[in-house]
Design a protein around this motif. Structure first.
Motif, short mmCIF file in Angstrom:
data_model
loop_
_atom_site.label_atom_id
_atom_site.label_comp_id
_atom_site.label_asym_id
_atom_site.label_seq_id
_atom_site.Cartn_x
_atom_site.Cartn_y
_atom_site.Cartn_z
N ASN A 1 0.82 -1.21 0.00
CA ASN A 1 0.00 0.00 0.00
C ASN A 1 0.86 1.26 0.00
OD1 ASN A 1 -2.54 -1.21 -0.04
ND2 ASN A 1 -2.63 -1.37 2.18
N SER A 2 1.91 1.28 0.82
CA SER A 2 2.76 2.47 0.87
C SER A 2 3.57 2.62 -0.42
CB SER A 2 3.67 2.46 2.10
OG SER A 2 4.45 1.29 2.14
N SER A 3 4.03 1.51 -0.99
CA SER A 3 4.74 1.57 -2.27
C SER A 3 3.81 2.05 -3.38
CB SER A 3 5.31 0.20 -2.65
OG SER A 3 6.29 -0.18 -1.74
N SER A 4 2.58 1.56 -3.33
CA SER A 4 1.59 1.96 -4.32
C SER A 4 1.25 3.45 -4.18
CB SER A 4 0.35 1.09 -4.12
OG SER A 4 -0.78 1.68 -4.61
N THR B 1 7.94 -2.46 10.37
CA THR B 1 9.40 -2.42 10.41
C THR B 1 9.85 -0.98 10.13
OG1 THR B 1 9.70 -2.82 8.04
CG2 THR B 1 9.52 -4.78 9.46
N VAL B 2 11.11 -0.71 10.37
CA VAL B 2 11.67 0.62 10.09
C VAL B 2 11.49 0.96 8.61
CG1 VAL B 2 13.82 1.94 9.99
CG2 VAL B 2 13.30 0.55 12.00
N GLU B 3 11.77 -0.01 7.74
CA GLU B 3 11.66 0.24 6.30
C GLU B 3 10.22 0.50 5.89
OE1 GLU B 3 13.49 -2.20 7.66
OE2 GLU B 3 15.48 -1.41 7.17
N GLU B 4 9.28 -0.27 6.44
CA GLU B 4 7.87 -0.05 6.11
C GLU B 4 7.41 1.33 6.58
OE1 GLU B 4 5.36 -3.15 7.60
OE2 GLU B 4 6.14 -4.63 6.19
N GLU B 5 7.82 1.73 7.78
CA GLU B 5 7.45 3.05 8.29
C GLU B 5 8.07 4.15 7.42
OE1 GLU B 5 5.75 5.95 11.02
OE2 GLU B 5 5.21 3.97 10.28
N ALA B 6 9.32 3.96 7.00
CA ALA B 6 9.97 4.94 6.13
C ALA B 6 9.25 5.03 4.79
CB ALA B 6 11.44 4.57 5.92
N GLU B 7 8.87 3.89 4.21
CA GLU B 7 8.15 3.90 2.93
C GLU B 7 6.80 4.58 3.08
OE1 GLU B 7 7.81 0.29 0.73
OE2 GLU B 7 9.96 -0.09 0.81
N LYS C 1 16.36 5.80 2.09
CA LYS C 1 16.77 6.86 3.01
C LYS C 1 17.01 8.17 2.25
CE LYS C 1 19.58 7.92 7.01
NZ LYS C 1 20.43 7.36 8.05
N VAL C 2 17.64 8.08 1.09
CA VAL C 2 17.88 9.29 0.28
C VAL C 2 16.55 9.90 -0.15
CG1 VAL C 2 18.85 10.19 -1.88
CG2 VAL C 2 20.18 8.59 -0.48
N ARG C 3 15.62 9.08 -0.54
CA ARG C 3 14.30 9.60 -0.94
C ARG C 3 13.62 10.30 0.23
NH1 ARG C 3 11.81 4.50 -4.40
NH2 ARG C 3 12.43 5.25 -6.45
N LEU C 4 13.63 9.66 1.40
CA LEU C 4 12.97 10.27 2.56
C LEU C 4 13.69 11.54 2.99
CD1 LEU C 4 10.65 10.11 4.55
CD2 LEU C 4 12.04 8.58 5.98
N LEU C 5 15.01 11.54 2.99
CA LEU C 5 15.77 12.76 3.30
C LEU C 5 15.42 13.88 2.33
CD1 LEU C 5 19.25 11.15 4.04
CD2 LEU C 5 17.92 12.53 5.68
N THR C 6 15.33 13.54 1.06
CA THR C 6 15.05 14.53 0.01
C THR C 6 13.68 15.16 0.18
OG1 THR C 6 16.53 13.43 -1.55
CG2 THR C 6 14.85 14.88 -2.49
N TYR C 7 12.67 14.34 0.42
CA TYR C 7 11.33 14.89 0.57
C TYR C 7 11.14 15.62 1.89
CZ TYR C 7 9.82 13.44 -3.94
OH TYR C 7 9.69 13.33 -5.30
N CYS C 8 11.84 15.20 2.93
CA CYS C 8 11.83 15.99 4.18
C CYS C 8 12.52 17.33 3.93
CB CYS C 8 12.54 15.23 5.30
SG CYS C 8 11.61 13.83 5.97
N TYR C 9 13.64 17.29 3.22
CA TYR C 9 14.35 18.53 2.87
C TYR C 9 13.43 19.46 2.08
CZ TYR C 9 17.64 21.69 0.61
OH TYR C 9 18.27 22.82 0.13
N GLY C 10 12.67 18.89 1.16
CA GLY C 10 11.77 19.67 0.33
C GLY C 10 10.64 20.34 1.10
N GLU C 11 10.41 19.93 2.32
CA GLU C 11 9.37 20.55 3.15
C GLU C 11 9.87 21.77 3.90
OE1 GLU C 11 6.11 20.17 3.34
OE2 GLU C 11 6.24 18.65 1.78
N PHE C 12 11.14 21.75 4.36
CA PHE C 12 11.59 22.92 5.11
C PHE C 12 13.07 23.25 4.95
CE2 PHE C 12 12.35 19.54 7.99
CZ PHE C 12 13.36 19.94 8.84
N TYR C 13 13.74 22.61 4.03
CA TYR C 13 15.07 23.01 3.57
C TYR C 13 16.13 23.09 4.66
CZ TYR C 13 12.35 23.75 -0.55
OH TYR C 13 11.51 23.54 -1.62
#
Length: 158
Positions: free
Chosen positions: A4-7, A51-57, A100-112
């Motif tokens: 579901n999260s991947s989708s 799991t950590v990965e599922e929560e990150a996704e 991790k790079v994807r999550l870092l990038t989108y977090c960065y995109g929220e408040f730089y």
């Protein structure tokens, strides 16, 4: 739940890139895709990964979905902040990876916060530039776009 999260990520990413390939954008398809992404994000908002990965996704999918959609039920910024808070909990537990790079990038995109971009670049710098996957090349470009245009909705005079 993982599918579901991947989708959600795939659907939201499609919305973010809709029409960028030069294909025509149809208003009815665009509106339907926006509604579908937003509704799926709201459905998954209160779920947690096992799991950590599922929560990150899940956090990644939610951040991309909220960034991509035009809809707001009046609580969208609160949702984004809660997902960012969940992301801060999960990021230190993630191994260096595309996720991790994807999550870092989108977090960065929220408040730089520059430390997020720096950590993403540290992971990217370990990748073989000659053999990047399509997903790796896309996130490198997305991070670059966020870094070069921190005010996408404002005209900046130079």
């Amino acid at each position: 739940m993982d599918s579901n999260s991947s989708s959600l990520f795939s659907l939201a990413h499609h919305l973010l890139t809709y029409g960028l390939d030069g294909s025509p954008i149809y208003a009815d398809q665009f509106a339907r895709l926006n509604r579908d992404v937003y509704e799926r994000a709201i459905e998954l908002y209160n779920t947690r990964g096992t799991t950590v990965e599922e929560e990150a996704e899940l956090c990644l999918g939610l951040l991309v979905a909220f960034a991509a959609t035009i809809y707001d039920n009046g609580s969208k910024q609160e949702y984004v902040q809660n997902v960012l808070d969940r992301s801060w909990e999960v990021l230190p537990k993630l191994s260096p990876s595309l996720l991790k790079v994807r999550l870092l990038t989108y977090c960065y995109g929220e408040f730089y916060d520059e430390s997020l971009a720096k950590e993403a670049h540290e992971i990217i710098n370990t990748w073989n530039r000659e053999e990047l996957t399509l997903e790796q090349a896309e996130i490198v470009e997305e991070l670059k776009d966020f870094e070069e245009n921190q005010y996408p909705w404002e005209e900046v005079e130079e």
